[in-house]
Design an enzyme around this catalytic site. Structure first.
Site, PDB file in Angstrom:
ATOM      1  N   GLU A   1     -55.014  -3.592  38.140  1.00  0.00           N
ATOM      2  CA  GLU A   1     -54.361  -3.165  39.396  1.00  0.00           C
ATOM      3  C   GLU A   1     -55.340  -2.616  40.433  1.00  0.00           C
ATOM      4  OE1 GLU A   1     -51.065  -0.642  38.206  1.00  0.00           O
ATOM      5  OE2 GLU A   1     -50.155  -2.253  37.053  1.00  0.00           O
TER       6      GLU A   1
ATOM      7  N   GLU B   1     -48.077  -7.627  32.994  1.00  0.00           N
ATOM      8  CA  GLU B   1     -47.574  -6.283  32.680  1.00  0.00           C
ATOM      9  C   GLU B   1     -46.196  -6.162  33.306  1.00  0.00           C
ATOM     10  OE1 GLU B   1     -50.147  -2.781  33.188  1.00  0.00           O
ATOM     11  OE2 GLU B   1     -48.361  -1.615  33.669  1.00  0.00           O
TER      12      GLU B   1
END
Ligand SMILES: *[C@@H]1O[C@H](CO)[C@@H](O)[C@H](O)[C@H]1NC(C)=O
Ligand SMILES: *[C@@H]1O[C@H](CO)[C@@H](O)[C@H](O)[C@H]1NC(C)=O
Ligand SMILES: *[C@@H]1O[C@H](CO)[C@@H](O)[C@H](O)[C@H]1NC(C)=O
Ligand SMILES: *[C@@H]1O[C@H](CO)[C@@H](O)[C@H](O)[C@H]1NC(C)=O
Ligand SMILES: *[C@@H]1O[C@H](CO)[C@@H](O)[C@H](O)[C@H]1NC(C)=O
Ligand SMILES: *[C@@H]1O[C@H](CO)[C@@H](O)[C@H](O)[C@H]1NC(C)=O
Ligand SMILES: *[C@@H]1O[C@H](CO)[C@@H](O)[C@H](O)[C@H]1NC(C)=O
Ligand SMILES: *[C@@H]1O[C@H](CO)[C@@H](O)[C@H](O)[C@H]1NC(C)=O
Ligand SMILES: *[C@@H]1O[C@H](CO)[C@@H](O)[C@H](O)[C@H]1NC(C)=O
Ligand SMILES: *[C@@H]1O[C@H](CO)[C@@H](O)[C@H](O)[C@H]1NC(C)=O
Length: 693
Positions: free
Chosen positions: A182, A257
Site C-alpha cells: 500500500e 488483500e
C-alpha cells in the site's frame, strides 16, 4: 408480490418457495469454453504481527488451530499463505523481525513467519507462498531512511536474500513476491527485481504488482517490459469490482488483500459474498483475507478481523469463526488451476439476488458450484461501502449442459449465517443429502444469508476437535528469565510494537536475554512510528490497573540506546495515529537520571531525579502503579513515590528503549491485581440487523 406458496420436496428437504421468484434455468455449460483460471483463496499473516500470540500456544491446541487454517478437507483449507517480510517496524498490530536488521548481517531464525510457512506446507504441500514487505530496515531506505527505491539494488538484494534464506535454511519455495504494501512502487525496481530473480535461479518466483489499488495497470499498458515483469495485478479492497485498464492488461487479477471485517456472522457474510462476487463482478481469481488468524491482543487495532481467533496462549482457548466455514465452501471442493466457467454459463447473479460461480477441474470432469445469498445488512465489509441491494428467497434451477449433461447427482454442503430477522444460531458447513439431477436439471430453494456448495467432489469434511480450554485472563503473576528459547526467537507474549526484540545468549551470568536489535529508524509503515525513534513492546492485559513490573536491564556497550523504560497502564500499541500514554519509568544510565512520564514520548513529565550510583552495567528497575500513585526502585533503592495522572486508568505493561540502539533485558517479573476475563464474546448479531421500519 408472492403469487403463491407451495411446499415441495427437494432432495428430501422440505422448503418453502415462492413462485413469483422462480427464474429461468441458469445454464452450467462448458461447451462455449471456460472463463479464467482459479488462483486460490488465502490468508495473510502479517501487516503486522497478526500471528504473534499463536506461536506459543500449548499443544495440542496450536496444531488444532493450524489444522483449521491449512489442513485440506478439514477447515478453511487455505490455498495461499501470504506473509510479511518483516521490516523491524510497526505494520499495524506490531512489528515483525527483519532477516537483515543491518546491512552487515543476516539471520533466518527470526520471527515466526518461517515457522508458519513450514506448518502450512506440512499440512498442504500445494499451498502457495507469497511474501510482501510492509516496512524495511532503515538501511534499505537510503540516505533519507524513508525511500527504498532511491537505489533499487538495495531492496532487490534485500528481498533476494529473503528468498535465498527461505530456500537454504528452511527449504521453502516462495511462489509470489509483492513490492511494498500500500505504498508507492518503483517501475525500475520491479524490472530490476525480475532480472535479479531470473539471474539467481528464482525465475519461478512471480511478481504481484503492486498491492495497492489498480494503478499499476496503466503503467503496464504503457510499458511492455514492466508487463513482462509482473505476473498478475493485486488490488486491495477492490469492493468486488476491477478496473477496465486492469482487464485490458489480460493479467490475472487478484484481491490480494480483502475482508478486514470483525469475524462474527456478518463478517462471514461479507467473506461469502466477496469470495463469489470478486469473480462475478470483477473477474478476480484469488482473494486473500487480512488476516488469516486474529492472534493479537485485544484491543490492538482491528481486533478479531481474521478468519478465526486465537488470543490466549496462556490457556489454549481459541474460536473457529464463521469465515473458516465460508472458506471451506470453495476451498474444500476446488484446487488452484481449476477453471471458472464463463459468465452466463455458470457464473452470475441470481435474479432474486445472490450469486453463483462454477469451477471445473483441469481434466474437465469435476464441477463445483458455489452459491451465496448474503443480504446487504448481513454482509457489510468494513470497506468499501456497499450499495443497497435486495435478496429474496427463491427457487433456483440449474441446467447442466456440455460435459456436465450426464451428471445425475450433486453433493451438497450448506450454511446459513442468520435465521431471518431473529438471532443467529448459524448452521455452518453441514453435509446435506445429494441433490438429484434429472435430465440435466437440478432445482433447489434458497433462502437469504445462505452459502451452498453443489459438487461432484465427494470429499469434504467439517473438521472438529473437542472444545479447547475455557477462556481466562492473562496470568496476573508472570515471570520470564528467557532461558527457555532458541537464540533469535522473539520472547513469548511480548508483542513488539516498534523495534525488534530477540533472544541473545550473552553468556554467564545472565545467559539468554532479550535484546532490542534496531539501531536506526526503519522505513516506517505506521504513522506514529514515523514520529518517534523509540521501541515499545507490550505484554499482559489491557485492563490491568494496579501492577508491579520489574526487570534487569543493560544498555549495549556498543551502539547502545540512550536509555530504556518499564511502563504500566499503556493504552495502545504502535499502529495508531497517536503515541501511547501510560506510566513510563525511563532510565538514562549514562546521564545517571530517571524520568517518570505520562507518555511514551516522555513529554508529560511526572517526576525525575538522579539514579543512585551503580557499579554494574546490569541494573534492576521496578515500577509499581497502584491507584493514584506510582513508586519506583533502582537496585532496590527507592527512587520516588508520587501521585500520577488519573488517565489512562488501565493498560498493558511495556518495556522498550529511549532511542534506537541496543538494550538487553532479563528476568521480567509482573504482578498485577487480577481483573475479570476480557475476551470479547462474539457480538450479538442482532445488533447488526436493522430491519427497515
Ligand atoms: C525440500 O522440499 C522438497 C519439496 O518441496 C522435497 O522434495 C525435498 O526433499 C526437500 N529437501 C530437503 C533437504 O528436505
Ligand atoms: C450483481 O448484483 C450486484 C448487486 O445488485 C450488482 O452490484 C452487480 O453489478 C451485479 N453484477 C453483475 C455482473 O451483474
Ligand atoms: C469479466 O469478464 C467477462 C467475460 O468473461 C466480461 O463480460 C466482463 O465485462 C468482465 N468484467 C469486468 C469488470 O471487466
Ligand atoms: C429493495 O426492496 C425494497 C422493498 O421492496 C425497495 O423499496 C427497494 O428499492 C429495493 N432496493 C433495491 C436496491 O432494489
Ligand atoms: C436474542 O438475543 C438476545 C440477547 O442475547 C436474547 O435476550 C434474546 O432472547 C434472543 N432472542 C431470540 C429470539 O433468540
Ligand atoms: C529520529 O532520529 C533521526 C536520526 O537520529 C533524526 O533525524 C529524526 O529527526 C528523528 N525523528 C524524530 C521524530 O525524532
Ligand atoms: C555498531 O554499529 C556499527 C555501524 O554504525 C557497526 O559497524 C557495528 O557492527 C555495530 N556493532 C554492533 C555490536 O551492533
Ligand atoms: C554510555 O556510556 C558508555 C560508557 O561510559 C559509553 O561507552 C557509551 O557510548 C555511552 N552511550 C551513549 C548512548 O551515550
Ligand atoms: C507510597 O505512598 C503511599 C502514601 O502516599 C503509601 O500508601 C505507599 O505505601 C507508598 N508506597 C511505597 C512503595 O512506598
Ligand atoms: C476492560 O474493562 C472495561 C470495564 O469493565 C470494559 O468495558 C472493557 O471492554 C474491557 N476492555 C477490554 C479490552 O475488554
Amino acid at each position: 408480490m408472492e403469487s403463491g406458496r407451495v411446499f415441495i420436496a427437494v432432495a428430501g428437504v422440505w422448503a418453502l418457495f415462492v413462485t413469483a421468484h422462480a427464474a429461468k434455468p441458469y445454464p452450467i455449460d462448458d461447451s462455449t469454453g471456460y472463463g479464467r483460471t482459479f488462483d486460490g483463496i488465502g490468508g495473510i499473516s502479517g501487516g503486522g504481527a497478526t500471528s504473534k500470540l499463536l506461536v506459543n500456544y500449548p499443544q495440542p491446541y496450536r496444531d488444532q488451530v493450524l489444522d483449521f487454517l491449512f489442513k485440506p478437507n478439514f477447515g478453511a483449507a487455505l490455498q495461499i499463505l501470504k506473509v510479511e517480510i518483516g521490516g523491524d517496524a510497526c505494520s499495524t498490530d506490531g512489528s515483525e523481525a527483519s532477516h537483515m536488521h543491518n546491512s552487515w548481517e543476516e539471520n533466518y531464525q527470526r520471527g515466526y513467519e518461517w515457522w508458519l510457512m513450514l506448518e502450512a506446507k506440512k499440512r498442504n504441500p500445494n499451498i502457495k507462498l507469497y511474501g510482501l514487505p510492509w516496512a524495511f530496515p532503515g538501511w534499505v531506505g537510503g540516505p533519507t531512511r524513508d525511500n527504498p527505491w532511491t537505489d533499487p539494488e538495495r531492496p532487490a538484494y534485500y528481498v533476494l536474500n529473503w528468498l535465498r534464506g527461505a530456500k537454504a535454511v528452511h527449504n521453502l519455495t516462495i511462489d509470489y513476491l509483492g513490492i511494498w504494501n500500500e505504498r508507492m512502487y518503483s517501475i525500475p525496481y520491479i524490472k530490476l527485481l525480475r532480472k535479479t530473480l531470473d539471474d539467481n535461479g528464482f525465475s519461478n518466483v512471480k511478481i504481484v504488482g503492486a498491492d495497492k489499488k489498480w494503478e499499476i495497470a496503466d503503467d503496464i499498458l504503457q510499458d511492455e517490459e514492466l508487463g513482462a515483469a509482473v505476473e498478475n495485478i493485486g488490488c486491495h479492497y477492490p469492493g468486488t469490482f476491477s478496473d477496465p485498464s486492469a482487464m485490458k492488461t489480460g493479467k490475472q487479477l487478484w484481491a490480494s488483500e480483502d475482508y478486514s471485517t470483525f469475524n462474527d456472522n456478518v463478517g462471514g457474510g461479507c467473506w461469502g459474498r466477496i469470495l463469489n462476487m470478486n469473480y462475478v463482478n470483477g473477474n478476480m481469481t484469488a482473494t486473500i483475507s487480512w488476516n488469516a488468524i486474529a492472534s493479537y491482543y485485544n484491543p490492538l487495532p482491528w481486533f478479531r478481523t481474521g478468519l478465526m481467533t486465537a488470543v490466549e496462549p496462556w490457556t489454549g482457548n481459541y474460536a473457529v469463526e464463521s469465515p473458516i466455514w465460508i472458506t471451506a465452501h470453495t476451498t474444500q471442493f476446488t484446487e488452484i488451476g481449476w477453471r471458472y466457467l464463463r459468465h452466463g454459463a455458470g457464473v452470475g447473479n441470481f435474479t432474486g439476488g445472490g450469486s453463483y460461480v462454477s469451477l471445473v477441474s483441469p481434466d474437465g470432469k469435476d464441477l463445483t458450484i458455489v452459491i451465496e445469498t448474503m443480504s446487504h445488512d448481513h454482509s457489510i465489509c468494513v470497506r468499501p461501502p456497499l450499495e443497497p441491494y435486495n435478496v429474496t428467497k427463491q427457487r433456483v434451477t440449474f441446467q447442466l449442459k456440455g460435459s456436465f449433461a450426464s451428471i445425475t447427482s450433486l453433493n451438497m454442503w450448506y450454511s446459513r449465517l442468520f435465521n431471518g430477522a431473529v438471532n443467529v444460531t448459524g448452521t455452518m458447513f453441514e453435509r446435506q443429502a445429494p441433490l438429484k439431477v434429472v435430465n440435466g436439471m437440478v432445482q433447489l430453494d434458497v433462502a437469504v444469508d445462505e452459502a451452498i456448495t453443489l459438487t461432484t467432489v465427494s470429499g469434504g469434511q467439517k473438521g472438529s476437535y473437542p472444545p479447547p480450554p475455557s477462556s481466562q485472563p492473562f496470568p496476573s503473576t508472570y515471570n520470564d528469565d528467557f532461558e527457555g528459547y532458541p537464540e533469535h526467537m522473539e520472547p513469548n507474549n511480548l508483542a513488539q510494537q516498534t523495534g525488534s526484540f530477540e533472544i541473545i545468549d550473552v553468556g554467564s551470568p545472565h545467559n539468554k536475554v532479550v535484546r532490542q536489535m534496531v539501531l536506526s529508524q526503519p522505513v516506517h509503515w505506521c504513522k506514529a512510528e514515523g514520529r518517534t525513534n523509540r521501541s515499545i513492546n507490550l505484554i499482559g492485559n489491557y485492563n490491568w490497573t494496579d501492577v508491579t513490573v520489574q526487570m534487569d536491564a543493560k544498555v549495549g556497550e556498543v551502539n547502545g540506546s540512550s536509555g530504556y523504560f518499564v511502563a504500566a497502564r499503556v493504552d495502545r500499541g504502535g499502529g495508531e495515529s497517536d503515541q501511547a500514554e501510560g506510566i513510563f519509568l525511563y532510565i538514562f544510565p549514562n546521564k545517571s537520571k530517571y524520568h517518570l512520564s505520562g507518555d511514551f514520548e516522555h513529554k508529560k513529565g511526572i517526576t525525575e531525579g538522579e539514579l543512585p550510583s551503580s557499579n554494574s552495567d546490569w541494573n534492576n528497575v521496578m515500577l509499581t502503579v497502584q491507584g493514584g500513585t506510582a513508586s519506583g526502585t533502582y537496585n532496590n533503592q527507592k527512587l520516588f513515590n508520587v501521585s500520577i495522572p488519573a488517565n489512562p486508568k488501565y493498560g498493558f505493561v511495556a518495556i522498550g528503549t529511549d532511542s534506537w540502539g541496543i538494550v538487553d533485558y532479563d528476568n521480567l517479573m509482573i504482578k498485577a491485581k487480577p481483573v475479570a476475563n476480557l475476551r470479547q464474546k462474539p457480538k450479538d448479531n442482532t445488533l447488526y440487523y436493522k430491519p427497515k421500519a
